[in-house]
Design an enzyme around this catalytic site. Sequence first.
Site, PDB file in Angstrom:
ATOM      1  N   GLU A   1       0.829  -1.212   0.000  1.00 22.05           N
ATOM      2  CA  GLU A   1       0.000   0.000   0.000  1.00 22.05           C
ATOM      3  C   GLU A   1       0.861   1.258   0.000  1.00 22.05           C
ATOM      4  O   GLU A   1       1.999   1.248   0.461  1.00 22.05           O
ATOM      5  CB  GLU A   1      -0.874   0.015   1.266  1.00 22.05           C
ATOM      6  CG  GLU A   1      -2.279  -0.517   1.053  1.00 22.05           C
ATOM      7  CD  GLU A   1      -3.146   0.409   0.216  1.00 22.05           C
ATOM      8  OE1 GLU A   1      -2.643   1.082  -0.697  1.00 22.05           O
ATOM      9  OE2 GLU A   1      -4.355   0.465   0.481  1.00 22.05           O
TER      10      GLU A   1
ATOM     11  N   ASP B   1      -4.454   4.643   6.455  1.00 16.49           N
ATOM     12  CA  ASP B   1      -4.995   5.826   7.119  1.00 16.49           C
ATOM     13  C   ASP B   1      -6.054   5.391   8.145  1.00 16.49           C
ATOM     14  O   ASP B   1      -5.723   5.075   9.284  1.00 16.49           O
ATOM     15  CB  ASP B   1      -5.559   6.769   6.046  1.00 16.49           C
ATOM     16  CG  ASP B   1      -6.041   8.101   6.595  1.00 16.49           C
ATOM     17  OD1 ASP B   1      -6.045   8.283   7.818  1.00 16.49           O
ATOM     18  OD2 ASP B   1      -6.440   8.966   5.790  1.00 16.49           O
TER      19      ASP B   1
ATOM     20  N   LYS C   1      -0.319   6.381   8.802  1.00 17.88           N
ATOM     21  CA  LYS C   1      -0.883   7.543   9.492  1.00 17.88           C
ATOM     22  C   LYS C   1      -1.739   7.040  10.657  1.00 17.88           C
ATOM     23  O   LYS C   1      -2.968   6.985  10.564  1.00 17.88           O
ATOM     24  CB  LYS C   1      -1.737   8.330   8.488  1.00 17.88           C
ATOM     25  CG  LYS C   1      -2.045   9.755   8.917  1.00 17.88           C
ATOM     26  CD  LYS C   1      -3.219  10.324   8.143  1.00 17.88           C
ATOM     27  CE  LYS C   1      -2.854  10.928   6.808  1.00 17.88           C
ATOM     28  NZ  LYS C   1      -4.022  11.607   6.167  1.00 17.88           N
TER      29      LYS C   1
ATOM     30  N   PHE D   1      -2.852  15.947   5.102  1.00 16.08           N
ATOM     31  CA  PHE D   1      -3.267  15.402   3.811  1.00 16.08           C
ATOM     32  C   PHE D   1      -2.096  15.454   2.841  1.00 16.08           C
ATOM     33  O   PHE D   1      -1.651  16.519   2.445  1.00 16.08           O
ATOM     34  CB  PHE D   1      -4.489  16.111   3.233  1.00 16.08           C
ATOM     35  CG  PHE D   1      -5.003  15.375   2.029  1.00 16.08           C
ATOM     36  CD1 PHE D   1      -5.589  14.121   2.167  1.00 16.08           C
ATOM     37  CD2 PHE D   1      -4.853  15.900   0.751  1.00 16.08           C
ATOM     38  CE1 PHE D   1      -6.033  13.401   1.060  1.00 16.08           C
ATOM     39  CE2 PHE D   1      -5.297  15.182  -0.370  1.00 16.08           C
ATOM     40  CZ  PHE D   1      -5.887  13.939  -0.206  1.00 16.08           C
ATOM     41  N   VAL D   2      -1.600  14.286   2.520  1.00 15.04           N
ATOM     42  CA  VAL D   2      -0.418  14.208   1.664  1.00 15.04           C
ATOM     43  C   VAL D   2      -0.752  13.628   0.295  1.00 15.04           C
ATOM     44  O   VAL D   2      -1.697  12.850   0.152  1.00 15.04           O
ATOM     45  CB  VAL D   2       0.711  13.382   2.331  1.00 15.04           C
ATOM     46  CG1 VAL D   2       1.276  14.098   3.539  1.00 15.04           C
ATOM     47  CG2 VAL D   2       0.236  11.988   2.712  1.00 15.04           C
TER      48      VAL D   2
ATOM     49  N   ASP E   1      -3.198  10.484  -4.355  1.00 10.96           N
ATOM     50  CA  ASP E   1      -3.845  11.487  -5.199  1.00 10.96           C
ATOM     51  C   ASP E   1      -4.753  12.432  -4.438  1.00 10.96           C
ATOM     52  O   ASP E   1      -5.204  12.140  -3.326  1.00 10.96           O
ATOM     53  CB  ASP E   1      -4.710  10.793  -6.256  1.00 10.96           C
ATOM     54  CG  ASP E   1      -5.977  10.185  -5.655  1.00 10.96           C
ATOM     55  OD1 ASP E   1      -5.844   9.323  -4.760  1.00 10.96           O
ATOM     56  OD2 ASP E   1      -7.096  10.575  -6.051  1.00 10.96           O
TER      57      ASP E   1
ATOM     58  N   ARG F   1      -0.390  11.862  -8.418  1.00 12.85           N
ATOM     59  CA  ARG F   1       0.173  10.528  -8.184  1.00 12.85           C
ATOM     60  C   ARG F   1       1.570  10.378  -8.787  1.00 12.85           C
ATOM     61  O   ARG F   1       2.336   9.524  -8.382  1.00 12.85           O
ATOM     62  CB  ARG F   1      -0.710   9.457  -8.851  1.00 12.85           C
ATOM     63  CG  ARG F   1      -2.083   9.300  -8.262  1.00 12.85           C
ATOM     64  CD  ARG F   1      -2.672   7.995  -8.787  1.00 12.85           C
ATOM     65  NE  ARG F   1      -4.119   7.950  -8.708  1.00 12.85           N
ATOM     66  CZ  ARG F   1      -4.806   7.525  -7.652  1.00 12.85           C
ATOM     67  NH1 ARG F   1      -4.171   7.144  -6.572  1.00 12.85           N
ATOM     68  NH2 ARG F   1      -6.122   7.488  -7.678  1.00 12.85           N
TER      69      ARG F   1
END
Length: 181
Positions: free
Chosen positions: A99, A103, A131, A152-153, A159, A165
Site C-alpha cells: 500500500e 490511514d 498515518k 493530507f499528503v 492522489d 500521483r
Amino acid sequence: MLEKDIERILVDQDEIIEISKRLGKQITEDYQNKKPLIIGLLNGCLPFLAELIKHIDLYCEYELMSVQSYHGGTKSVGNVKITKDLDISVENRHVIIAEDIVDTGRTINVVKDLLLYRGAASVEVVTLLDKPAGRVEPFIPKYIGVTIPKLFVVGFGLDYEGFYRNTPYVGILKESVYNKD
Ligand code: PRP
Ligand code: MN
Ligand code: MG
C-alpha cells in the site's frame, strides 16, 4: 509545475529509495523459501510497488487489485469497494499487501480479511506511509516506511481528485488547493 501546489515535501525521492531498500531487505530475510505473493492495491500502490520489488531478492510474484475508499477527495468515506479483483487464487500463499498509505485502516482490514477468507496462508502489509492518527479501525502494518502525522499528503501514488500521483516525492498539499472558501 505540480510543486506549486505543495506546501512542503515530506518524503523525497532519495528517502523513498532508501526506505524501499530497507523494507525490501527485511522482506527478503523474512520470506526465505516462501515464494511470497505481493498484492498491490491500485491505484495508489503503483510507484511504491515498482520501487520496492527491485529490492526483494526472492522468487516472488506480484498481482494487482483495485480498491477504492476515498472516491477522489481528502477524506475516506468508509465504503471500501473492490473495483478490480484478482485473477488468481491466494490459497496457501504467503501474501504481502503493498500500500501507499494506511490511514483509517478500513481498506487494509477489508482486503486482509478477504484474502484470509480465501485461504491465504498468511497476510502481512507493507506500506510506504502509515498515518496511525487517522485510524478508525485498529491496524498495525508489519512493514512501515515512514509514520506521518495527520496531514493530507499527495504524491508518489497518493492522489487528490486523481492528480499528483506522478510526483517522485510525497508532499503536503496546500490547503488552498482543496479548501476553496
Ligand atoms: C487510498 C490509499 C489507500 C487507502 C488508505 O486509496 O491509496 O489505499 O486510501 O485509506 P484507509 O486506510 O482510510 O482505507 P483510495 O481509496 O483513495 O484509492 P486510490 O488508491 O485509487 O487513490
Ligand atoms: Mn489506495
Ligand atoms: Mg485515492
